[in-house]
Design a protein around this motif. Structure first.
Motif, PDB file in Angstrom:
ATOM      1  N   ASN A 313      46.479  11.352   8.346  1.00 50.26           N
ATOM      2  CA  ASN A 313      46.289  11.593   9.771  1.00 50.26           C
ATOM      3  C   ASN A 313      44.946  12.248  10.058  1.00 50.26           C
ATOM      4  N   GLY A 314      44.349  11.876  11.169  1.00 45.31           N
ATOM      5  CA  GLY A 314      43.127  12.516  11.625  1.00 45.31           C
ATOM      6  C   GLY A 314      43.417  13.834  12.312  1.00 45.31           C
ATOM      7  N   ARG A 315      42.491  14.284  13.159  1.00 40.17           N
ATOM      8  CA  ARG A 315      42.619  15.593  13.799  1.00 40.17           C
ATOM      9  C   ARG A 315      42.836  15.447  15.307  1.00 40.17           C
ATOM     10  N   LEU A 316      43.383  16.494  15.879  1.00 42.40           N
ATOM     11  CA  LEU A 316      43.429  16.638  17.335  1.00 42.40           C
ATOM     12  C   LEU A 316      42.407  17.702  17.702  1.00 42.40           C
ATOM     13  N   ILE A 317      41.478  17.361  18.571  1.00 44.96           N
ATOM     14  CA  ILE A 317      40.474  18.329  19.035  1.00 44.96           C
ATOM     15  C   ILE A 317      40.742  18.615  20.506  1.00 44.96           C
ATOM     16  N   ALA A 318      41.130  19.844  20.778  1.00 44.99           N
ATOM     17  CA  ALA A 318      41.409  20.271  22.158  1.00 44.99           C
ATOM     18  C   ALA A 318      40.212  21.051  22.682  1.00 44.99           C
ATOM     19  N   GLN A 319      39.615  20.578  23.756  1.00 46.73           N
ATOM     20  CA  GLN A 319      38.478  21.267  24.372  1.00 46.73           C
ATOM     21  C   GLN A 319      38.918  21.859  25.702  1.00 46.73           C
ATOM     22  N   ILE A 320      38.678  23.161  25.856  1.00 38.86           N
ATOM     23  CA  ILE A 320      39.144  23.820  27.077  1.00 38.86           C
ATOM     24  C   ILE A 320      38.107  23.706  28.198  1.00 38.86           C
ATOM     25  N   SER A 321      38.600  23.633  29.381  1.00 38.17           N
ATOM     26  CA  SER A 321      37.756  23.608  30.585  1.00 38.17           C
ATOM     27  C   SER A 321      38.213  24.759  31.471  1.00 38.17           C
ATOM     28  N   ILE A 322      37.376  25.789  31.585  1.00 34.60           N
ATOM     29  CA  ILE A 322      37.769  27.000  32.316  1.00 34.60           C
ATOM     30  C   ILE A 322      37.599  26.784  33.815  1.00 34.60           C
ATOM     31  N   ASN A 323      38.674  27.032  34.526  1.00 38.07           N
ATOM     32  CA  ASN A 323      38.685  26.865  35.976  1.00 38.07           C
ATOM     33  C   ASN A 323      38.614  28.218  36.674  1.00 38.07           C
ATOM     34  N   THR A 324      37.841  28.279  37.743  1.00 39.99           N
ATOM     35  CA  THR A 324      37.765  29.489  38.571  1.00 39.99           C
ATOM     36  C   THR A 324      38.196  29.128  39.980  1.00 39.99           C
ATOM     37  N   PRO A 325      38.763  30.076  40.732  1.00 42.40           N
ATOM     38  CA  PRO A 325      39.253  29.786  42.084  1.00 42.40           C
ATOM     39  C   PRO A 325      38.115  29.500  43.061  1.00 42.40           C
ATOM     40  N   LYS A 326      38.356  28.592  43.986  1.00 33.40           N
ATOM     41  CA  LYS A 326      37.378  28.267  45.019  1.00 33.40           C
ATOM     42  C   LYS A 326      37.517  29.177  46.241  1.00 33.40           C
ATOM     43  N   LYS A 327      38.696  29.733  46.448  1.00 32.22           N
ATOM     44  CA  LYS A 327      38.943  30.633  47.581  1.00 32.22           C
ATOM     45  C   LYS A 327      39.705  31.865  47.096  1.00 32.22           C
ATOM     46  N   LEU A 328      39.455  32.982  47.777  1.00 30.13           N
ATOM     47  CA  LEU A 328      40.129  34.246  47.438  1.00 30.13           C
ATOM     48  C   LEU A 328      40.672  34.906  48.690  1.00 30.13           C
ATOM     49  N   THR A 329      41.851  35.522  48.540  1.00 26.58           N
ATOM     50  CA  THR A 329      42.384  36.322  49.635  1.00 26.58           C
ATOM     51  C   THR A 329      41.719  37.704  49.588  1.00 26.58           C
ATOM     52  N   ASP A 330      41.890  38.489  50.624  1.00 27.52           N
ATOM     53  CA  ASP A 330      41.326  39.849  50.660  1.00 27.52           C
ATOM     54  C   ASP A 330      41.873  40.688  49.513  1.00 27.52           C
ATOM     55  N   GLU A 331      43.157  40.524  49.264  1.00 28.21           N
ATOM     56  CA  GLU A 331      43.778  41.292  48.186  1.00 28.21           C
ATOM     57  C   GLU A 331      43.188  40.916  46.833  1.00 28.21           C
ATOM     58  N   GLN A 332      42.980  39.594  46.630  1.00 27.64           N
ATOM     59  CA  GLN A 332      42.413  39.129  45.364  1.00 27.64           C
ATOM     60  C   GLN A 332      40.982  39.620  45.180  1.00 27.64           C
ATOM     61  N   LYS A 333      40.208  39.622  46.274  1.00 25.08           N
ATOM     62  CA  LYS A 333      38.831  40.129  46.215  1.00 25.08           C
ATOM     63  C   LYS A 333      38.834  41.596  45.807  1.00 25.08           C
ATOM     64  N   GLU A 334      39.732  42.361  46.397  1.00 26.68           N
ATOM     65  CA  GLU A 334      39.801  43.797  46.105  1.00 26.68           C
ATOM     66  C   GLU A 334      40.155  44.025  44.642  1.00 26.68           C
ATOM     67  N   LEU A 335      41.111  43.237  44.128  1.00 31.58           N
ATOM     68  CA  LEU A 335      41.510  43.381  42.730  1.00 31.58           C
ATOM     69  C   LEU A 335      40.370  43.013  41.781  1.00 31.58           C
ATOM     70  N   LEU A 336      39.635  41.963  42.123  1.00 36.29           N
ATOM     71  CA  LEU A 336      38.537  41.538  41.263  1.00 36.29           C
ATOM     72  C   LEU A 336      37.384  42.535  41.286  1.00 36.29           C
ATOM     73  N   GLU A 337      37.141  43.117  42.446  1.00 39.51           N
ATOM     74  CA  GLU A 337      36.088  44.137  42.546  1.00 39.51           C
ATOM     75  C   GLU A 337      36.435  45.347  41.683  1.00 39.51           C
ATOM     76  N   LYS A 338      37.706  45.739  41.689  1.00 42.60           N
ATOM     77  CA  LYS A 338      38.144  46.852  40.856  1.00 42.60           C
ATOM     78  C   LYS A 338      37.964  46.502  39.366  1.00 42.60           C
ATOM     79  N   LEU A 339      38.303  45.243  39.023  1.00 40.24           N
ATOM     80  CA  LEU A 339      38.142  44.808  37.637  1.00 40.24           C
ATOM     81  C   LEU A 339      36.670  44.828  37.242  1.00 40.24           C
ATOM     82  N   GLN A 340      35.812  44.362  38.157  1.00 42.01           N
ATOM     83  CA  GLN A 340      34.370  44.334  37.893  1.00 42.01           C
ATOM     84  C   GLN A 340      33.819  45.733  37.689  1.00 42.01           C
ATOM     85  N   ASN A 341      34.261  46.651  38.538  1.00 41.82           N
ATOM     86  CA  ASN A 341      33.806  48.048  38.416  1.00 41.82           C
ATOM     87  C   ASN A 341      34.290  48.677  37.123  1.00 41.82           C
TER      88      ASN A 341
END
Length: 365
Positions: A313-341
Motif C-alpha cells: 500500500n502507498g501513503r495517505l497525505i493529509a494537508q491541512i487548510s486553516i480557516n479563519t472567520p470572515k465575520k465576528l460578533t462584538d463578544e468574539q472581538k472582545e475575546l480575541l482582543e483579550k487573547l491577543q493581549n
C-alpha cells in the motif's frame, strides 16, 4: 527527373554506413506505401529512397556515383554497366522484420487478431477492485465465403498483376518491384461480393464477458484476456481492456499515494487538537501539533492504494487548510482582543516588533 541520392536520404556526402542505414530506416517508415495508401507522391518518394539506399549502401556503387554520378552507374565513363531488379519489401523487411503488408509479410487474416476496448471505472472500483461485464464486438472469418469476401468463395485472377501479386516499374537502370496495390499482393480480385460479409471476408459478433478488475488499477493500464480477441483463420487474438478512472471529490491520486485536504479552524490549529479525518478504508485520527501551520502535511503509511505488482500500500497525505472567520460578533472581538493581549501583542504593531529588522540585516551578512 534527375535527383541527388544524398539529398533524397537527407544526409551529407561524407556520411558513414550507419548514418545511411539510420536515414533509410527513418524515411522508409515515413513513406512506406502501406502507411500512405493511395498517395502517389509518397509512393514515388519511397521508390527514390530505396534507389538511393541501394546505391549508397554498396561501397563500389557509391564510389562510382560519387565520381561520375548516375551516368557512371549507367556505363558512362568506361565502366561496365549493371542492372538491378530488387523487391522494395526485401530491403524494408531486412530492417523492420516484415511488419508491413509487402510481399514479405502477407498474412492470411485481413485484420489484427488482438483487440482493445475501453472501460471507465469509479474511483473506488479502481482502488479496491471489482467485477465488470464488458460488451464488445469481435471479428470472425465469414463462413459463407470462406473468408474470401467473394460470392461462393470464388475470386478472379488480378488483371493488373496477372496473379503474381507484384508489379514492377522501370526507372532508369533499375526495375522496382512492389506488392500490387489493386489486390494487396494476393494476386486475386473479388468480382462479386459475398452477401453476408459485404466483401469484407469477416463478420462482427457481439459478445459479453465478465472480468475481474484487480485492486490498484490506474488510468491507461491494460488488462489482457487471452483468446478473447478477434478470431482468425487459425487462431484467436487477445482482448485488451484499457482502464480509465473517474476522479473522486475528496481524494487525489498520485501513483500509489492519495492526497486529501482537511479544513481546520484556526483555533483547532492553535490548540493542537485531534480531529477525525476520512481515509480510503474508514476514519482515522489526525493529531495536530500546537500552532500547526497552513498547508502542513501529515503522512499516514499504508493508507494509500495497493500496488498492482508489489501488493504494497502507498501513503495517505493529509494537508491541512486553516480557516479563519470572515465575520465576528462584538463578544468574539472582545475575546480575541483579550487573547491577543495575553500574548503581549499590542494593537497596530507587528508581532515580531523590532526583531524583524535584525532578521533582514542578517540576510546581508
Amino acid at each position: 527527373m534527375e535527383f541527388d541520392y544524398y539529398e533524397i536520404l537527407e544526409i551529407s556526402r561524407d556520411a558513414d554506413g550507419d548514418t545511411i542505414k539510420k536515414a533509410y530506416r527513418k524515411l522508409a517508415l515515413k513513406y512506406h506505401p502501406d502507411r500512405n495508401q493511395g498517395d502517389k507522391e509518397a509512393e514515388e518518394k519511397f521508390k527514390k529512397i530505396n534507389e538511393a539506399y541501394e546505391v549508397l549502401s554498396n561501397e563500389e556503387k557509391r564510389g562510382i556515383y560519387d565520381r561520375y554520378g548516375k551516368d557512371g552507374l549507367n556505363s558512362s565513363g568506361g565502366f561496365g554497366g549493371f542492372e538491378a531488379d530488387f523487391d522494395l519489401g526485401d530491403i524494408f523487411s531486412s530492417f523492420f522484420g516484415g511488419g508491413f503488408n509487402g510481399t514479405k509479410s502477407k498474412r492470411s487474416d485481413k485484420y489484427n487478431l488482438d483487440l482493445e476496448v475501453g472501460i471507465r471505472l469509479e474511483f473506488y472500483e479502481a482502488v479496491f477492485g471489482c467485477e465488470k461485464e464488458i460488451k464488445y464486438k469481435y471479428k470472425t472469418p465469414c463462413k459463407t465465403c470462406n473468408a474470401t469476401g467473394a460470392k461462393d468463395g470464388k475470386k478472379a485472377t488480378c488483371s493488373h498483376c496477372g496473379g503474381r501479386g507484384k508489379i514492377s516499374q522501370r526507372q532508369g537502370f533499375m526495375s522496382f518491384v512492389q506488392a500490387c496495390p489493386y489486390c494487396s499482393g494476393t494476386g486475386e480480385q473479388i468480382k462479386e461480393k459475398c452477401k453476408d460479409c459485404y466483401g469484407n471476408g469477416y463478420n462482427e459478433i457481439e459478445a459479453n464477458i465478465t472480468i475481474n478488475i484487480p485492486e490498484g488499477v490506474d488510468d491507461d493500464m491494460r488488462i489482457r484476456v487471452a483468446g478473447k480477441g478477434n478470431v482468425g483463420t487459425k487462431d484467436a487474438g487477445d482482448l485488451y481492456v484499457r482502464i480509465s478512472v473517474k476522479e473522486d471529490e475528496n481524494f487525489v491520486r498520485h501513483g500509489d499515494d492519495v492526497y486529501i485536504e482537511i479544513p481546520v479552524f484556526f483555533t483547532q490549529a492553535m490548540l493542537g487538537e485531534s480531529i477525525k479525518i476520512p481515509t480510503l478504508r474508514g476514519d482515522t485520527e489526525l493529531k495536530l501539533g500546537i500552532g500547526a501551520k497552513d498547508k502542513e502535511q501529515f503522512v499516514f503509511e499504508n493508507e494509500g492504494i495497493k500496488n498492482t505488482r508489489t501488493k504494497k500500500n502507498g501513503r495517505l497525505i493529509a494537508q491541512i487548510s486553516i480557516n479563519t472567520p470572515k465575520k465576528l460578533t462584538d463578544e468574539q472581538k472582545e475575546l480575541l482582543e483579550k487573547l491577543q493581549n495575553s500574548f503581549g501583542i499590542k494593537s497596530g504593531e507587528s508581532s515580531d516588533g523590532d526583531g524583524i529588522f535584525d532578521k533582514i540585516k542578517s540576510w546581508f551578512k
